[in-house]
Scaffold this active site. Structure first.
Site, mmCIF file in Angstrom:
data_model
loop_
_atom_site.group_PDB
_atom_site.id
_atom_site.type_symbol
_atom_site.label_atom_id
_atom_site.label_comp_id
_atom_site.label_asym_id
_atom_site.label_seq_id
_atom_site.Cartn_x
_atom_site.Cartn_y
_atom_site.Cartn_z
ATOM 1 N N GLU A 204 -18.228 4.982 -0.240
ATOM 2 C CA GLU A 204 -17.570 4.229 -1.259
ATOM 3 C C GLU A 204 -18.136 4.132 -2.649
ATOM 4 O OE1 GLU A 204 -17.957 3.113 1.691
ATOM 5 O OE2 GLU A 204 -16.081 3.171 2.762
ATOM 6 N N ASP B 242 -7.743 -5.694 13.077
ATOM 7 C CA ASP B 242 -9.080 -5.266 12.884
ATOM 8 C C ASP B 242 -9.967 -6.241 12.588
ATOM 9 O OD1 ASP B 242 -8.418 -2.679 13.267
ATOM 10 O OD2 ASP B 242 -8.021 -2.097 11.025
ATOM 11 N N PHE C 234 -13.954 -2.752 1.233
ATOM 12 C CA PHE C 234 -15.084 -1.694 1.031
ATOM 13 C C PHE C 234 -15.312 -1.127 -0.453
ATOM 14 C CE2 PHE C 234 -13.266 -0.466 5.569
ATOM 15 C CZ PHE C 234 -14.118 -1.575 6.252
ATOM 16 N N SER D 21 -4.549 5.403 5.507
ATOM 17 C CA SER D 21 -4.246 3.862 5.451
ATOM 18 C C SER D 21 -3.819 3.329 4.237
ATOM 19 C CB SER D 21 -5.620 3.075 6.078
ATOM 20 O OG SER D 21 -5.793 3.695 7.252
ATOM 21 N N ARG E 286 -1.863 -4.615 3.844
ATOM 22 C CA ARG E 286 -1.455 -3.765 4.711
ATOM 23 C C ARG E 286 -0.025 -3.773 5.456
ATOM 24 N NH1 ARG E 286 -2.459 -4.493 11.051
ATOM 25 N NH2 ARG E 286 -1.447 -2.428 11.904
ATOM 26 N N GLN F 298 -12.948 -5.936 8.359
ATOM 27 C CA GLN F 298 -12.168 -5.156 7.459
ATOM 28 C C GLN F 298 -11.274 -6.102 6.422
ATOM 29 O OE1 GLN F 298 -12.386 -1.833 8.743
ATOM 30 N NE2 GLN F 298 -13.963 -3.107 9.837
ATOM 31 N N ARG G 111 0.832 -1.343 -0.088
ATOM 32 C CA ARG G 111 -0.045 0.013 0.017
ATOM 33 C C ARG G 111 0.939 1.229 0.145
ATOM 34 N NH1 ARG G 111 -1.528 1.316 6.209
ATOM 35 N NH2 ARG G 111 -0.183 0.009 7.333
ATOM 36 N N HIS H 142 -5.111 -3.274 2.294
ATOM 37 C CA HIS H 142 -5.678 -4.258 3.257
ATOM 38 C C HIS H 142 -6.466 -5.420 2.762
ATOM 39 C CE1 HIS H 142 -4.676 -0.240 5.007
ATOM 40 N NE2 HIS H 142 -4.655 -0.702 6.207
#
Lengths: 273, 320
Positions: B62, B121, B87, B41, B171, B125, B14, B113
């Protein structure tokens, strides 16, 4: 194409568009006459008078953008696009047939001059915001017009877009809500009431203009007011009649998505004149 | 062969994505980025800081973000939208289908992620179905880089790649596989090691695990080929068919639901070219749980040792 601000000319074009709609859907034996007829004056005023566009040069970067977010009203869009010269008029009656450019819902793969393929409700306003933001970045005068159904605003994404536009002060977009008060299953007020409309949109930061959606002069004034409004997006809440212009279709939920029979086509064309 | 890879810990993919965006933005003022309140993030905040007027903060919405990105891309912008994979794909799927795939709009979609390695998390997620969802969008190119070098290069290529692209990012920091000179071509897998007994085909952070597994198997006298399939769609039929024909045994490893990810797509190619023994290593019909990333990966069998076990099973079948 013919551009005109003249009321009687625009009214005459509206009559032609209504005839096109009835003939197309009659020939296809399926389609959505009610919500096409309710939006006739809105689209005629936009395509023949208000919007800056050029059917001979559909990719002109500074053109105004039009999105029919309520894509099931495709016949009214096809008619104005044909009448303005984007697409062949003599093929209108191939609506919904295999291979036709006049697909059941607007499809850019078949008509590249369309700004958007629509039909799944609730997404058009956000798409228009992307186009409006691109125009701002490019310092282009291009404005974006998005026609929404009243039932359509039951979709949550509409309110995500409404919130974005108000917060980011996207003043080069205009939403037009075709408030014909009927959705597929019946009256909007009985399915999932959306009132109070003006208060809702104002609360999201929009400049709200209520207008008779069949009064061309009032629509012209409303679009001018929207263009003059800076610092916030504008919405025309266009009060319309579903099935407008054909007595047996007016305010009749049945004609949301049912084609007229051959006899009904004859009757309707006689009425429209 | 596999021992030649040092696999020193590098940056998260990322982060490499965020850095690539800045470079793209510097070179081309047509590059725009949308984010949905996760910019710190997803690392799009690097772009946002540098080019605030070309960064569209869409809030936690989103679906709206994907459609806005599609509108920007329709108007000639080189447009990226980014969020967690869970998401952007799940909440934005309808918009990806209608406004992007079906409409033929060249939007670039980045999901960070991904997989279960997000760790603490937890499953809401985590993303174990994004490869499946992205591959089901007609016309999409789907890319899943294994390290920071691959990510940096492939993001820059994806920006100008025709059509819509989904890029899968993670992540956690991951081992560096590639040297700075490595060339990447969208749609072409990379063979990392020679091997004759079996082939590991993998994507994302599992590529490094396969390299470690191959090194362990080498010590047992097993010669394992390792292929990084950084592009999942369109799939590199040639490299897969060659591996199937030459090694007769393929082990697929992915940080994704095993019944809808890379493995099933790969099996299709193997079935159509050189049918051979295959084993599929991934997440089995479940959602993971919270924990340190390494604990989660271990508990859900996403380690080199687990992959090596699957390889031994595959070899036993091959030997019949």
């Amino acid at each position: 194409m013919t551009r005109t601000s003249d009321l009687s000319e625009l009214q005459s074009i509206a009559r032609t568009v209504r005839r096109d709609i009835i003939e197309m859907i009659g020939a296809a034996k399926s389609g959505h006459p009610g919500g096409s007829l309710s939006a006739v004056e809105i689209l005629v005023t936009l395509y023949f008078d208000v919007m800056k566009h050029d059917p001979a040069n559909p990719t002109w970067p500074q053109r105004d953008r039009f999105i029919l977010s309520k894509g099931h009203a495709a016949p009214v869009l096809y008619s104005v696009m044909a009448e303005t010269g984007y697409t062949p008029k003599d093929q209108l009656n191939t609506l919904r047939r295999i291979g036709s450019i006049y697909q059941g819902h607007p499809d850019r793969r078949f008509i590249p001059a369309l700004e958007a393929s629509t039909g799944s409700l609730g997404v058009g306003l956000s798409l228009g915001l992307g186009m409006a933001e691109a125009a701002k970045l490019d310092k282009s005068p291009s404005r974006t017009y998005v026609v929404l159904g009243d039932g359509e605003i039951q979709e949550g994404q509409i309110w995500e877009a409404a919130m974005y536009a108000g917060f980011h002060k996207v003043d080069n977009i205009v939403a037009i809500l075709d408030n014909n008060r009927i959705q597929l299953d019946g009256w909007v007020k009985d399915i999932m009431a959306i009132e109070p409309l003006a208060e809702k949109w104002a609360a999201f930061g929009w400049h709200v203009i209520e207008v008779d959606g069949h009064d061309i002069v009032a629509l012209q004034a409303a679009f001018a007011e929207a263009e003059a409004t800076k610092g916030k997006p504008s919405i025309l809440i266009a009060h319309t009649v579903k099935g407008k212009g054909v007595s047996f279709m007016e305010n009749n939920p049945k004609y949301h998505g049912v084609a007229p029979t051959k006899e009904e086509v004859e009757l309707a064309l006689k009425e429209i004149g | 062969m596999a021992a030649k890879y040092e696999l020193k810990l590098g940056a998260a993919t990322r982060e490499a994505f965020g850095k690539a965006l800045v470079e793209l933005g510097k070179a081309d003022e047509n590059v725009v980025v949308c984010d949905a309140d996760l910019s710190k993030s997803t690392f799009t905040h690097l772009f946002g800081k540098e080019f605030p007027n070309r960064f569209f903060s869409c809030g936690i919405a989103e679906a709206n973000m994907v459609s806005i990105g599609a509108g920007l891309a329709s108007s000639g912008k080189v447009a990226f939208v980014a969020s967690f994979s869970a998401f952007v794909l799940n909440k934005g799927f309808e918009q990806l289908r209608v406004n992007v795939a079906y409409s033929g709009v060249p939007l670039k979609v980045v999901g960070t992620h991904s997989g279960i390695s997000i760790g603490e998390d937890g499953p809401s997620q985590m993303s174990v179905e994004d490869i499946s969802l992205a591959c089901s969008l007609a016309g999409f190119t789907v890319i899943s880089p294994a390290d920071e070098v691959a990510m940096f290069s492939l993001v820059k290529q994806a920006a100008y790649h025709p059509g819509a692209v989904f890029i899968r990012a993670g992540r956690v920091k991951v081992p560096v596989i590639y040297g700075p000179e490595q060339k990447f071509e969208i749609g072409k897998g990379i063979q990392l090691t020679e091997g004759t007994d079996l082939t590991f085909i993998s994507t994302g952070l599992m590529v490094a695990e396969c390299l470690k597994a191959a090194a362990a198997l080498e010590a047992e006298g097993i010669s394992a080929r390792v292929i990084d399939l950084h592009t999942i769609k369109p799939i590199d039929r040639e490299i897969i068919a060659k591996a199937a024909a030459e090694t007769g045994c393929i082990v697929v490893a992915e940080e994704h639901l095993v019944d809808s990810g890379l493995g099933v797509r790969l099996a299709q190619v193997v079935a159509e070219t050189h049918p051979c023994v295959m084993e599929f290593h991934g997440i089995n019909n479940t959602y993971a749980e919270s924990g340190l990333p390494e604990e989660v990966l271990e508990k859900y069998k996403m380690t080199a040792a687990d992959v090596a076990d699957t390889a031994r099973k595959a070899l036993a079948r091959k030997k019949g």
